[in-house]
Design an enzyme around this catalytic site. Structure first.
Site, PDB file in Angstrom:
ATOM      1  CD1 TRP A  32     -42.330  16.013   6.233  1.00 19.93           C
ATOM      2  CD2 TRP A  32     -43.709  17.423   5.558  1.00 19.93           C
ATOM      3  NE1 TRP A  32     -42.406  15.777   4.956  1.00 19.93           N
ATOM      4  CE2 TRP A  32     -43.329  16.762   4.499  1.00 19.93           C
ATOM      5  CE3 TRP A  32     -44.935  18.314   5.164  1.00 19.93           C
ATOM      6  CZ2 TRP A  32     -43.729  16.991   3.180  1.00 19.93           C
ATOM      7  CZ3 TRP A  32     -45.139  18.690   3.774  1.00 19.93           C
ATOM      8  CH2 TRP A  32     -44.858  17.796   2.825  1.00 19.93           C
ATOM      9  NE  ARG A  33     -43.475  22.027   5.746  1.00 25.26           N
ATOM     10  CZ  ARG A  33     -43.428  22.030   4.415  1.00 25.26           C
ATOM     11  NH1 ARG A  33     -42.601  22.243   3.668  1.00 25.26           N
ATOM     12  NH2 ARG A  33     -44.574  21.957   3.861  1.00 25.26           N
ATOM     13  CG  ASP A  60     -48.654  14.471  13.445  1.00 22.80           C
ATOM     14  OD1 ASP A  60     -49.191  13.488  13.820  1.00 22.80           O
ATOM     15  OD2 ASP A  60     -48.422  14.790  12.155  1.00 22.80           O
ATOM     16  CE1 TYR A  65     -44.186  13.161   7.878  1.00 23.45           C
ATOM     17  CE2 TYR A  65     -44.568  14.324  10.147  1.00 23.45           C
ATOM     18  CZ  TYR A  65     -44.968  13.498   9.084  1.00 23.45           C
ATOM     19  OH  TYR A  65     -46.359  13.734   8.634  1.00 23.45           O
ATOM     20  CG  HIS A 137     -47.555   8.356   7.354  1.00 29.52           C
ATOM     21  ND1 HIS A 137     -46.039   8.862   7.558  1.00 29.52           N
ATOM     22  CD2 HIS A 137     -47.848   9.538   6.761  1.00 29.52           C
ATOM     23  CE1 HIS A 137     -45.958   9.967   7.516  1.00 29.52           C
ATOM     24  NE2 HIS A 137     -47.290  10.227   6.899  1.00 29.52           N
ATOM     25  CG  ASN A 168     -52.542  10.370   3.769  1.00 29.25           C
ATOM     26  OD1 ASN A 168     -53.040  11.605   3.311  1.00 29.25           O
ATOM     27  ND2 ASN A 168     -51.491  10.098   4.247  1.00 29.25           N
ATOM     28  CD  GLN A 274     -41.029  22.507  11.639  1.00 30.71           C
ATOM     29  OE1 GLN A 274     -40.359  22.249  12.725  1.00 30.71           O
ATOM     30  NE2 GLN A 274     -42.545  22.340  11.695  1.00 30.71           N
ATOM     31  NE  ARG A 278     -44.031  33.056   8.858  1.00 31.35           N
ATOM     32  CZ  ARG A 278     -43.211  32.695   7.603  1.00 31.35           C
ATOM     33  NH1 ARG A 278     -42.921  31.363   7.606  1.00 31.35           N
ATOM     34  NH2 ARG A 278     -43.051  33.645   6.992  1.00 31.35           N
TER      35      ARG A 278
HETATM   36  P1  NAP Z   1     -48.648  23.960   6.265  1.00 32.62           P
HETATM   37  O1  NAP Z   1     -48.981  24.836   7.300  1.00 32.62           O
HETATM   38  O2  NAP Z   1     -49.729  23.721   5.014  1.00 32.62           O
HETATM   39  O3  NAP Z   1     -47.380  24.665   5.757  1.00 32.62           O
HETATM   40  C1  NAP Z   1     -46.119  24.892   6.308  1.00 32.62           C
HETATM   41  C2  NAP Z   1     -45.188  25.507   5.538  1.00 32.62           C
HETATM   42  O4  NAP Z   1     -45.728  26.823   5.193  1.00 32.62           O
HETATM   43  C3  NAP Z   1     -44.051  25.672   6.221  1.00 32.62           C
HETATM   44  O5  NAP Z   1     -42.760  25.439   5.357  1.00 32.62           O
HETATM   45  C4  NAP Z   1     -44.016  27.272   6.137  1.00 32.62           C
HETATM   46  O6  NAP Z   1     -42.535  27.760   6.426  1.00 32.62           O
HETATM   47  C5  NAP Z   1     -44.693  27.928   5.295  1.00 32.62           C
HETATM   48  N1  NAP Z   1     -45.257  29.200   5.345  1.00 32.62           N
HETATM   49  C6  NAP Z   1     -44.749  30.144   4.698  1.00 32.62           C
HETATM   50  N2  NAP Z   1     -45.502  31.353   5.254  1.00 32.62           N
HETATM   51  C7  NAP Z   1     -46.161  30.961   6.536  1.00 32.62           C
HETATM   52  C8  NAP Z   1     -46.922  31.854   7.278  1.00 32.62           C
HETATM   53  N3  NAP Z   1     -47.131  32.891   7.106  1.00 32.62           N
HETATM   54  N4  NAP Z   1     -47.262  31.066   8.335  1.00 32.62           N
HETATM   55  C9  NAP Z   1     -46.987  29.704   8.301  1.00 32.62           C
HETATM   56  N5  NAP Z   1     -46.227  28.993   7.642  1.00 32.62           N
HETATM   57  C10 NAP Z   1     -45.933  29.560   6.637  1.00 32.62           C
HETATM   58  O7  NAP Z   1     -48.182  22.543   6.822  1.00 32.62           O
HETATM   59  P2  NAP Z   1     -47.368  21.367   6.338  1.00 32.62           P
HETATM   60  O8  NAP Z   1     -46.140  21.521   6.927  1.00 32.62           O
HETATM   61  O9  NAP Z   1     -47.360  21.122   4.867  1.00 32.62           O
HETATM   62  O10 NAP Z   1     -48.025  20.238   7.226  1.00 32.62           O
HETATM   63  C11 NAP Z   1     -48.128  20.344   8.480  1.00 32.62           C
HETATM   64  C12 NAP Z   1     -48.188  19.013   9.182  1.00 32.62           C
HETATM   65  O11 NAP Z   1     -48.971  18.042   8.672  1.00 32.62           O
HETATM   66  C13 NAP Z   1     -46.612  18.411   9.201  1.00 32.62           C
HETATM   67  O12 NAP Z   1     -45.642  18.826   9.925  1.00 32.62           O
HETATM   68  C14 NAP Z   1     -46.990  16.824   9.653  1.00 32.62           C
HETATM   69  O13 NAP Z   1     -47.167  16.827  11.116  1.00 32.62           O
HETATM   70  C15 NAP Z   1     -48.693  16.975   8.983  1.00 32.62           C
HETATM   71  N6  NAP Z   1     -48.326  16.275   7.464  1.00 32.62           N
HETATM   72  C16 NAP Z   1     -49.010  14.657   7.298  1.00 32.62           C
HETATM   73  C17 NAP Z   1     -48.915  14.245   6.138  1.00 32.62           C
HETATM   74  C18 NAP Z   1     -49.607  12.832   6.321  1.00 32.62           C
HETATM   75  O14 NAP Z   1     -49.556  12.318   5.387  1.00 32.62           O
HETATM   76  N7  NAP Z   1     -50.380  12.436   7.147  1.00 32.62           N
HETATM   77  C19 NAP Z   1     -48.274  14.785   5.222  1.00 32.62           C
HETATM   78  C20 NAP Z   1     -47.644  16.131   5.209  1.00 32.62           C
HETATM   79  C21 NAP Z   1     -47.898  16.873   6.533  1.00 32.62           C
HETATM   80  P3  NAP Z   1     -41.881  28.209   8.004  1.00 32.62           P
HETATM   81  O15 NAP Z   1     -41.622  27.159   8.626  1.00 32.62           O
HETATM   82  O16 NAP Z   1     -40.817  29.026   7.330  1.00 32.62           O
HETATM   83  O17 NAP Z   1     -42.676  29.087   8.716  1.00 32.62           O
END
Ligand code: NAP
Length: 308
Positions: A32-33, A60, A65, A137, A168, A274, A278
């Site tokens: 996503w990011r 994924d 994205y 999605h 969703n 990203q 981590r």
């Molecule tokens: P998340 O794991 O809940 O959050 C990740 C965020 O937390 C990143 O910005 C990360 O920054 C930050 N973070 C801060 N401290 C961290 C630590 N100690 N360890 C790990 N992360 C830390 O996941 P998400 O990015 O929101 O979502 C994960 C995936 O879910 C997406 O990439 C996508 O594939 C999927 N997604 C799907 C939908 C949907 O509607 N289907 C919606 C949203 C997401 P850093 O990068 O700096 O570590």
């Protein structure tokens, strides 16, 4: 009597997409990011390698994205496409998942013409002939599931898509589409984390087990809130995770992934970080063992009220 940990089967080491489908790693990595802050293809490649080297081979992404409210639609797929073009051998090392069906500024579109084009466009951006999993999605409530099913069956028959999932969707939307599909769904992707616990009690995970769908958890850290909790509720959940994390010598975030993996539906957390270190660290989630007492303590902290 000391309590036995939950069985290792509930943290299954090799997971499958649906019953007996494509084998995937028990954790996925999400993009996503990926296209944030103008990341270069060389830097994106380092993250892909970090995931693959950690044994996280299930990747994924989605066509939307990279979209930032104004532009950027398709950018994360384009970036991954550049990584794959520069190092074609990577494609065989991953199970590649993408999604479509959201086209800004129109909210959602699952008409047959739109879906056909969206899938072709994703393949072109990714520079691949096929993806292993294609997911809707978000549900388009103006599309008849029969129409959606017909086009999805076609793309599977054409070989462009190996398997199908939803994200969703409500329980009834999933059931309706699955009923009408010849090639049954293999995944569902709701938001699930220790901060987003609806799925545990609203029937979505029970439906996944009933239909043999593999649940993929998006935002498994609540979008990062579990790493830096601010509200009293977030802090209480973090504290419940910390007591297990400290006892087992892992970080809170690793513990948060493993908490999801302990569920019998075989939840696959999608790591959102990203950051290469981590991403690598997340694989430690496989070694955490949960007892019912510890698992429910996290749930109770998230509920904010005791179990009945
Ligand atoms: P998340 O794991 O809940 O959050 C990740 C965020 O937390 C990143 O910005 C990360 O920054 C930050 N973070 C801060 N401290 C961290 C630590 N100690 N360890 C790990 N992360 C830390 O996941 P998400 O990015 O929101 O979502 C994960 C995936 O879910 C997406 O990439 C996508 O594939 C999927 N997604 C799907 C939908 C949907 O509607 N289907 C919606 C949203 C997401 P850093 O990068 O700096 O570590």
């Amino acid at each position: 009597m000391s309590e036995l940990p939950l069985p290792p089967e509930s943290r299954v080491l090799g997971r499958h997409l649906g019953a007996g489908g494509i084998e995937v790693s028990p954790l996925a990595w999400g993009m996503w990011r990926l296209a944030d802050n103008g990341r270069s293809a060389a830097d994106a490649a380092k993250l892909v390698h970090a995931a693959l080297d950690a044994g996280i081979t299930f990747l994924d992404t989605a066509d939307i994205y990279g979209f930032d409210g104004n532009g950027g639609f398709g950018d994360a797929e384009v970036l991954l496409g550049e990584v794959l073009a520069a190092e074609p051998g990577l494609r065989d090392r991953m199970v590649l998942a993408t999604k479509g069906g959201i086209l800004p500024p129109l909210p959602y579109d699952q008409s047959a013409d739109y879906l056909r084009k969206a899938i072709d466009d994703s393949l072109a951006r990714l520079k691949v002939d096929s993806v292993d999993l294609w997911q809707i999605h978000r549900p388009d409530i103006l599309a008849h599931p029969q129409e959606t099913a017909r086009v999805l069956d076609d793309v599977v028959a054409s070989g462009k898509v190996r398997s199908l999932g939803v994200s969703n969707f409500t329980i009834h939307q999933t059931a309706a589409l699955n009923h009408l599909l010849g090639t049954k769904l293999v995944t569902t992707q709701p938001e699930i984390s220790a901060l987003r616990i609806d799925c545990f009690e609203n029937g979505e995970l029970d439906q996944a087990m009933m239909l043999g769908l593999t649940p993929m958890a998006w935002s498994p850290l609540g979008g990062g809130r579990l790493a830096v909790p601010e509200t009293p509720r977030d802090k209480a959940v973090a504290a419940a995770l910390d007591s297990v994390a400290e006892a087992q010598g892992v970080s809170r975030t690793v513990c948060a992934y493993s908490w999801l993996m302990a569920h019998p539906a075989g939840i696959i957390p999608i790591i959102g970080s990203q950051n290469a270190e981590r991403i690598a660290e997340s694989a430690e989630a496989l070694k955490v063992r949960w007892t019912r007492t510890d698992w429910y303590a996290v749930l109770v902290a998230a509920r904010g009220v005791p179990l009945p």
